[in-house]
Structure formats: C-alpha cells, structure tokens
Design an enzyme around this catalytic site. Structure first.
Site, PDB file in Angstrom:
ATOM      1  N   SER C  61      44.169  72.733  42.238  1.00 55.17           N
ATOM      2  CA  SER C  61      44.532  71.430  41.654  1.00 55.17           C
ATOM      3  C   SER C  61      44.025  71.221  40.241  1.00 55.17           C
ATOM      4  O   SER C  61      44.443  70.271  39.574  1.00 55.17           O
ATOM      5  CB  SER C  61      44.006  70.301  42.529  1.00 55.17           C
ATOM      6  OG  SER C  61      44.759  70.219  43.709  1.00 55.17           O
ATOM      7  N   LYS C  64      46.358  70.678  37.525  1.00 54.06           N
ATOM      8  CA  LYS C  64      47.073  69.411  37.325  1.00 54.06           C
ATOM      9  C   LYS C  64      46.842  68.797  35.947  1.00 54.06           C
ATOM     10  O   LYS C  64      47.816  68.381  35.301  1.00 54.06           O
ATOM     11  CB  LYS C  64      46.744  68.426  38.449  1.00 54.06           C
ATOM     12  CG  LYS C  64      47.451  68.803  39.770  1.00 54.06           C
ATOM     13  CD  LYS C  64      46.932  68.010  40.960  1.00 54.06           C
ATOM     14  CE  LYS C  64      47.663  68.411  42.252  1.00 54.06           C
ATOM     15  NZ  LYS C  64      46.958  67.968  43.455  1.00 54.06           N
ATOM     16  N   TYR C 192      55.173  75.587  41.010  1.00 53.59           N
ATOM     17  CA  TYR C 192      53.960  74.841  41.374  1.00 53.59           C
ATOM     18  C   TYR C 192      52.949  75.731  42.103  1.00 53.59           C
ATOM     19  O   TYR C 192      51.755  75.736  41.779  1.00 53.59           O
ATOM     20  CB  TYR C 192      54.338  73.633  42.239  1.00 53.59           C
ATOM     21  CG  TYR C 192      53.140  72.871  42.740  1.00 53.59           C
ATOM     22  CD1 TYR C 192      52.289  72.216  41.854  1.00 53.59           C
ATOM     23  CD2 TYR C 192      52.843  72.816  44.098  1.00 53.59           C
ATOM     24  CE1 TYR C 192      51.173  71.523  42.304  1.00 53.59           C
ATOM     25  CE2 TYR C 192      51.732  72.128  44.558  1.00 53.59           C
ATOM     26  CZ  TYR C 192      50.904  71.484  43.655  1.00 53.59           C
ATOM     27  OH  TYR C 192      49.795  70.812  44.108  1.00 53.59           O
ATOM     28  N   TYR C 243      40.441  63.273  43.777  1.00 52.15           N
ATOM     29  CA  TYR C 243      41.131  62.899  44.999  1.00 52.15           C
ATOM     30  C   TYR C 243      40.743  61.478  45.390  1.00 52.15           C
ATOM     31  O   TYR C 243      40.504  60.634  44.539  1.00 52.15           O
ATOM     32  CB  TYR C 243      40.797  63.883  46.127  1.00 52.15           C
ATOM     33  CG  TYR C 243      41.184  65.298  45.804  1.00 52.15           C
ATOM     34  CD1 TYR C 243      42.411  65.602  45.222  1.00 52.15           C
ATOM     35  CD2 TYR C 243      40.332  66.343  46.083  1.00 52.15           C
ATOM     36  CE1 TYR C 243      42.769  66.916  44.956  1.00 52.15           C
ATOM     37  CE2 TYR C 243      40.682  67.656  45.819  1.00 52.15           C
ATOM     38  CZ  TYR C 243      41.904  67.934  45.247  1.00 52.15           C
ATOM     39  OH  TYR C 243      42.255  69.233  44.991  1.00 52.15           O
ATOM     40  N   VAL C 261      40.854  72.975  45.574  1.00 54.54           N
ATOM     41  CA  VAL C 261      40.406  73.500  46.871  1.00 54.54           C
ATOM     42  C   VAL C 261      39.938  74.949  46.771  1.00 54.54           C
ATOM     43  O   VAL C 261      39.372  75.488  47.719  1.00 54.54           O
ATOM     44  CB  VAL C 261      41.489  73.392  47.971  1.00 54.54           C
ATOM     45  CG1 VAL C 261      41.768  71.942  48.298  1.00 54.54           C
ATOM     46  CG2 VAL C 261      42.755  74.126  47.585  1.00 54.54           C
TER      47      VAL C 261
END
Lengths: 307, 307, 307, 307
Positions: C61, C64, C192, C243, C261
């Site tokens: 992530s 992102k 992705y 998160y 993660v």
C-alpha cells in the site's frame, strides 16, 4: 388431540435447554425455563390444551399485531401504511434502522409494525384524548379479542420496562428528530411499555389468534373487525412476525405467527385454528426455542403449512 | 373466467405507464411497455388466458425458485440451508449484503435464494461435471416443470447479460473472497446469466407455478419433486419473492410469487392454481407494475389471499 | 543518532510478537516476524540506519501515495479530486464502501487515495497508451523518487496477488458497475497488483519520504514535482494513511505516514526528514506493530510531531 | 497584515451566498449570513483583526476540543482514550455510528471527541460533584484559555437547544443502552447543550487556538496544560475537526481546526499562531463557507500548511 399435544410437549421440552429466559428485567428472569404450554382453538369451536397452558406471562411483542389492528381500526389501511411500512428490515427487532448511513435518514417505508420502531409509531395512531385513554382502548381490544375481561397489566414488569428501556427511548427520540413521531416521547413510550406488560396466558393468545384466523370473527360469531384487516395483520406476521427468524419459521412451520420475549408465541392458521404457546427460554433472535420446535412438529403432524 | 381476465386486463393495462421497461440491456428495452398477458391453470386442469399471454420473454429472476428447487433436489434441505439462508435482507435484490460494515463479513445466513448473491451460490450447488452440464440440468428441470420441451435460451439476451453484468461479477468475487463461493467465478456467472436468459411465456410460468401450488405434482399427476420442497420454495417466495416489495405484495395479494425484470410474474396459489403474468414495465424495485396491479384485482375477485 | 536507533530497535523489536506477518500469500508469509529496520534521511542530506534496513520487501500500500503523485502529475488536483475524494472512510482499507445501503450507491467523494477502491481508480488516471506503459511510468517515478534505478517488481508476489485478489476484483467490478471505473477491469487490476509488488528497502522509502517532506525537491535539489502536490499527498497521508488507525497514529506519532502489509512504513516529517521502516509483523488493522512502536519512541525522542 | 485581512474578507465574503445560516433553532437563524470576521494572534504576541471580529456567537462544536482538554486534564490520556476513540467515523458529526448493523453494537473505538457521541461522553468525564459543578469547570477552562472572564452562556440558545435536541437525546440514550454512558441522560445532555451555548467572539477563539498552537502556554507564558495534551487535541482536530470535511480542509488549508454550526472556526497553526473566524453561512456538512474560503486564501498567502 390432547394426547398428541402431551407427546409433543415431552419431545420438545428438552430443546429449551439451548435457550435462555430473557434477563434484561428481573420480573422476566424469574420464569421457569422448562415451562411449555399450549392451547389450541379450532374453527369448530373445539379446544385442546397441554402443559403449562395456564401460566400467566407478559405479552411483550405479541401486542404488536393487536396494536396494528387498533391502528387499522382507528385510521384505515392507507393512513397506517403511510406511517409504518410493511417490508422486512433484515435486522433485529430493536434495530436502529437507518436507511442511509451518510444522510442518517430514517424512512417510514423501511420500518414495519413488527419491529419496535413501528410499534412505537403505532401507539401514536391509537385514537384517544390522552395516552391513558389510548392505552385503555388497546387493553379493551385485547380483552375483547381474547374474550377475557380480566386481562390486565403486570405493574412490576411495566415499572422495570420503564426503568430499563433506553434503547427504545433512543429509537423514539430518533424518530422524533426525523419527524416520524408526534407527541411527547415519554408519554408514547409509557403507552408502549404498558402495552408490552399486559399479562396473558396461552388460552388468551389462542383466542386472539383464532379471530385473526377467522377473518375477524370470534368463536361466537361476532365480527370484531373487517376481514381485510385480518389479511393485513396475517400477511405482516408471515413476513415479519418472527423477528429476523421469519423466513426460517415460514419454511419450517408455514403459518403467520408472532413471538414475544416473555416466551409466548401466537400462531394463526388461516381458516383453521388459533394457537397460543408459552415456553420462555429464547434463542438469540428472541424467539421461544421450545415453542418454535413444538410448532414445527405440530405443523408436520397436522399439515398446518399454508404453502 | 376469460371475461373477468379481459376486463381486468383493460383496467390494469394503463398502470404500466407509471413504470419503465428494463433498459440495462438493449434486448429487454425492445419490449412493448403496454403488453399485459395472463395465463391461469387451476387444480381441475382448467386453464384460462388473456391479453399478450403468448409473447415470449426472458425468465430473469423467476429462474431463482427453479434454481432453488434444483439445489434442493440435488442436495437436500439441510445442505442448501447451510449455504444460503432464508431471511429477508431488507435490501434490493442485487445488494451487496455485508453483515458487518467494519469487519466486511458476509454470512450465508444473511443472503437468501431470491437475491442475486443467493442465486449465484445456488448455481454452484447444481450437480454436474461442468457448468455446461449443470446448466443443462437446470434447463431440463424448467422444461419438465413447464411441460414444454421447446424452452430455450435467448442467446442475444445472454450475450448482453454477460457483457453488462459487472455488479453480479462484484457480488461473485466478493463471495469468493469470503469463502462462500466455490469454483471459477466466470463459469459460475455464465451459468447464472444463461439461466436468467431462458425464454418463457405466461403458460410456461403458470404451469411451473401450478406444480409448486400442487405439492410437486404436475397437472397430469406426476410427482416431480417432494411436497416438502414445494413448501420450502413457496415459503421463501412469500417472504422474499417480490424483492424488497415482498411485504406489500403479501398484504395486497397474499400469495407466494416471483417477479423478474423481463416483466414476468409467477404466482403460486397453494392448493388452487398457478398463474403466469407478463407486463414488462417495472416499478423502482424491479417489479412489474401492471402485473402486480392485475394480481391485486384478481386476488380480491377470487379471494386468493392465503391469509 | 545510530546509537539511538539501535537502542530503540532493541526496545521495540519484542512488540512484533503481538503481531502477525501477512499470510494471505505464501511470498509474504516467509518474512522474518522479528525483523526491524530503519533508515532516516534528513534535510541536511545526512542519513542514519539501523537493524534490518537492507532487507528487501514489497511496497504494497505504500505505493498509494506514489500512485496519487503520478495521478496528480498527469491530471492536476482538480481532476484527481473529482475522481477520488479525500475524506476518511471510517472503514478498513479494503472495505466495500457503499454510501447508501438501500440504493447501493458508491460515490467517489466517499473513497480516498489510501483505500483500495481509490488506489484502483488512480491506476486508470495514469497516462499511457496501455497498462504496460502506465505501469512503467509509475515504476519510473518510484525509481526517481528513491533515486534507485534497480527498483523492480517481485514477480512471485505479483503472481500470488493476481491469483488471490478476489476482494480487489469485487471492488473493481463494483466501481465499474457504478460508472466509477473506466477500462478493462483485469488490466487495471494487473497494473494495481504489479504496483503493490514493487520491491523496495528502508532506504528507498526514506528517500521517497524525504522528497515529500521537502516540498518535492530531492536531496540533490532537483524539483521532482510541484510543492503543492507534496502538501496534497502529505495531508491525505495524515488523515487516511495509516488505514483505520490514522487517528491513533496522528495522536501518538504525529506525522504523515503510510504503511503496507509487506511490513513497510514510510513516514514524512515535513521540513525535516524522510523515514523508512521495515517490520513485517502486523496488527489487526494491517499496520506494522514494531514499526509503529518505533515511530512513537522516535517521535518522542526527536519531537517529530507536527502538532 | 490587517490590509491583507481586509482584502481577503472582501474576496471571500461573497462565497457565503452558497451557504445557509443554521436554522434548527430561531436564535441561530437571526445571524447575518454575510458577516465575516477574523482575529489572529501570533507567537510574538502580535494580533490583527478584520471584519465582524467582535460579533458574539455561540461556540457550538468548537467547545469539543475544550471538552477534550478538560477530560484529558481530569483523567489523563489513557483513560480518555479508553472511553472515546480517535479515528474518523466517515460519517456526519451527529451520526448514529453503529459498528455492526446486525448486532447493533456501538464501540467506543468507533466514536471520536469531535462527533456528538464522543462529546456527550466527554461531559461525563469532567470531574465534579454534579453537572452544575462540571459545567462550571468547563466554563472556567474556556475563560482561562481565552483570557476572558466575561465569557458566558447564551441562555436563549441553551433553551432552544434543550427543546430541539432530540437527535442528541437519541444518541445519548443509545450509548446509555450500550453501557457507554454513565449518569442521568438528561443531566449529561443539559451540560452538553449548555456547553454548546457558550458565547464567544473571534478574539476568544484566536486566543484559545493560540494556547493549543503554543504547546499549552498562553501568550503571557503561563503553562495552562501539558504540551502533550496540545498534541493530542491538535492531532484529533487535524483528522476529525472539520466534520466529514476534514480531509478536504487538510488538503486545502493544512492546519488543525474546528468549526461550529454557530459559524465559528478555530484554527491552530502549530508553533505560529491561533486564528478565530466568524462567518455563519454553512455548507451541507455544517462548516462555515466563507470561513473555510478565507482560511484557504490565508493559508496560501502565509504558507500556513503544516505539510
């Protein structure tokens, strides 16, 4: 018939052990978890009973179909429909049923007469100069349906409900804030809590169910309300009567019914009979464990399913 | 009877104007919004029809009760129940039914055979070496129930469903990720889309409904499936068959039924008759406007309500 | 400084025991749960490192914010904002974020660049003739930000992500069905998944963070993107980067950061430094346990909080 | 500086037209929608003001950070955290934030000090023998932070809030029913409504903000509370202070801030200045339209963003 009932009672009583008597108020907690009673009244006027059929208990949510009847009798179908929907919510009976999580909207079409939100609204639909009068009319209707003038409120239960009913207060204030509820919230709630605290027994429930099964006519032939209101109430019982276990009950028993956390179940077999059950140990959804088991067996034996 | 049907058709046809023909795929959009057809088959083997009863249309969601029947016949009640619940969701038929918004859990007990999630799971419960074989068994059952060997897939509709079915893909991948769906998602979906694209007419639906109304026996007396499966399917239709309009339909019509976005409605009057309707203009919930109107009138005239 | 780092590493390493290495794909499961590495790069060009700072891991992530940068560089703020909102969802990163449970609406203003839905949309905002080209531009940007031309994809992780990514498939098809996603879903997802599988180490993350902390200028003084994009990305990291633990992180650490993660955390101390952490044992929300612990201690020692 | 303020006021005032003064109570509705005032106090003790900076208004939700401070001062961070979480809810400030729609659970970790649920809980965390005493301590803290002993309650607004606050009653009874709220609901609410009805002006807000920007030290150098509580409050303001518009505010302004439906905004620029704004026309999320616009412009001009 009473032989069959006794046999089924013996077979179903042990199932109560997987349930638990409601314990949110002391008065309910005192109930005997192993109790199991039944009363049946059929269209020929014959009745049969078994087990603990004479134990009194509070009607709790089984007042909801009577509240609906009273609302229909006082306002007609169209008005009642405009205030309280008829669709299943897919949620527990005391759920906060927000239609839109972001806009925090609550729509009357997303509540129904068998969930607490709907029942609280229906209290405001009873005609009467004040809430004492409104409640008395509801009590009178209950007595008339059960042909039992002795039916009355269990004041101890009422006091407890009043003291602990904060979730219901939340529901009522929420509806008030959304314009779905008129009148003074505490007065409306006292009517609702009082209604839930009406004390009945299996025979009372069987007789009320009988009138619903018989198009509004009691066993002496008196038309207590129009047949179309019986259709309305029975249809709502079928789709929403057994809390979020209505689908399971439709599949396994197959008749309109309403349960209450007091341990009662009122089952309506259209055109055939009214049934009252008492078995206070409840499953997680708030339905009587042994009571449902009993109705499953009875439905198989007597082919009661309307499907 | 056919006089009554004609009269009701004339009275109900104008209601179609408040609805809209499904337009998410071109093939459905071509339907005549004013069409209204009906076919009735009663327990004496008599039938009556009226209006556009011979217009073919795709079965769409009305395949769901047949899928459920096939799943029951192939796996028994207990197994089917463990994979697909029977409670109303309180949500639209194509809803993403997350049991817990925070934990993003989806539980089989919160889906039912009449919503898309449940129907997609049921495709995986049909026995067969591959999805071609599974689908063929479902098609065979449909033909048998309708006593019509000519029933087949509308390939144009199927191709369109396949091309536009992204919401259903989302539902299937979501269930896959939660362990609720076995097998290859695209294969399962192609079975589901093909099933929805089966072409029927009012007579077909009436005959299928008849078997459900007659405890699994067709009008020639053949027992096509056990009576208890008819109970199961009818009960689920009653509580969840008309999408999130099931409660309204229970109150105003009062019989188990299933609608499809193709414009069909199949109504089961237990012990009495099977009914097939076609009227493709839909309300917002996806139910046929004129079709429901027609069934309301018919239910009043013939006292069809099971309540 | 490196003495402090070593001391904090020793103190924080044991906290990893309360966490668990991500195990949804085998390649991640192989990580050493006790690993803890750190790399810091400050505005004076000085760096310090400690522990397992040279262990490679997948960015997951943490791509992102880079995806967001690329989207901003290719489309400007206004367009990006119109496609992906900037508000916290109050839900897990892979949540199905339905704005309206009844209407099943999904609104771009209710997703953000730090949840999977937003990140998937951002893949479609990268300019390029095809998805190979788009991905290559993202990879190039990552290499440039980290000043490391050797950064590449971990093909084993990519293959696993592709095989197991059904929840992300569900999210993508759902957005597709709501008109929020253009292009071929599987192509978008492969971009992705490939982006999440880029392999980095602590130094890479520290350097990327440094550019964000330094208004878009790298440690050699090259302006890699406009300062206002750094503001945008850092603000989004602050409110949504960790998160559904972003609030806790803001209170206890107090700087913009992003976790993955794979066990990495990239922390941006505006005007002061960039930090890269590696510690693969995760808490329930998917954040690195020892990594967060480390950053708390470091923030206290160095007074890093921007509040 | 005052020249800049005047210029920005002229430029931003027209934006008020796209907003609407809060009208749920008459006292708020009387506000002049075109009003726009600002007061700035910087770390050098210099101040500047412009426009309607001396108009009094009710503090409304801007009391929330002060409530949080009081709760922290009376109970410490750990205890406060255990009762009220710090994560964004992704929902409106007065949302019923049910963690689990089916189980109807509400968890303290899913509320925060900037939403009404959290603020109501914080009223119960103020120390005091009764709610009069608790409220007085909060009022005293407010006066001390603003260095203004004349700050007091607008009794008309208080009476209106009390009369119309049914949504807040619902929230409080709901938390009560879930065990999240101790004490008498109406007493807690009267404290909360009274707190929201405290009357302030731009200078008061600027001074309060200044203390928060200055690690708990007022402009005369008195340490009013520990620096770590300033971090805590500012971090929560950053992630949740601007209702469900916090992300947008972080991106476009970039400093911790709190708005109220009375039209005020308090903005904290850590290490630099405190800002008080008044502009009562609100957007749909309840934030001051011209006030936010003003802060955007000011942030650009003075480079206030902490990112």
């Amino acid at each position: 018939m009473e032989g069959l009932l006794t046999q089924l009672i013996d077979r179903c009583r042990p199932f109560a052990r997987s349930g638990k008597v409601a314990n949110y108020i002391p008065a309910l907690e005192k109930a005997d978890p192993d109790a199991l009673g039944i009363y049946i009244l059929d269209r020929n006027g014959l009745h049969a009973q078994g087990g603990d059929s004479q134990v009194p208990f509070t009607i709790q949510s089984i007042i909801k179909p009577i509240l609906l009847l009273q609302a229909l009798m006082d306002n007609g179908e169209e008005f009642v429909r405009s205030r309280v929907g008829v669709e299943s919510t897919g949620k527990p009976f005391d759920a906060i049923n927000i239609s839109n999580a972001v806009d925090q909207e609550i729509l009357s079409e997303h509540i129904n007469p068998m969930v607490n939100m709907g029942a609280i609204v229906m209290c405001t639909l009873i005609r009467g100069g004040n809430y004492q009068e409104r409640f008395n009319r509801l009590l009178e209707l209950t007595r008339k349906l059960a042909n039992n003038p002795d039916i009355d409120v269990d004041e101890e239960v009422y006091a407890s409900e009043l003291a602990t009913g904060n979730k219901n207060r939340a529901l009522a204030f929420l509806m008030k804030s959304c314009g779905l509820l008129e009148g003074d919230v505490e007065e409306v709630l006292s009517c609702y809590f009082r209604a839930c605290s009406i004390r009945v027994d299996c025979r009372d429930l069987a007789r009320i169910a009988f009138v619903l099964s018989n198009k509004g006519r009691d066993f002496m032939g008196n038309q207590l309300f129009p047949a179309r209101y019986a259709h309305y109430v029975n249809a709502v019982l079928m789709t929403c009567g057994m809390y979020d276990g209505a689908g399971d009950f439709a599949v396994t028993v197959g008749v309109p019914a309403k349960s209450g956390v007091g341990g009662g179940i009122m089952a309506v077999v259209p055109g055939r009979m009214g049934i009252g059950i008492y078995a206070p140990a409840l499953d997680k959804k708030g339905n009587s464990v042994a009571g449902i088991r009993f109705l499953r067996e009875l439905s198989k034996q007597l082919e009661l399913s309307i499907f």
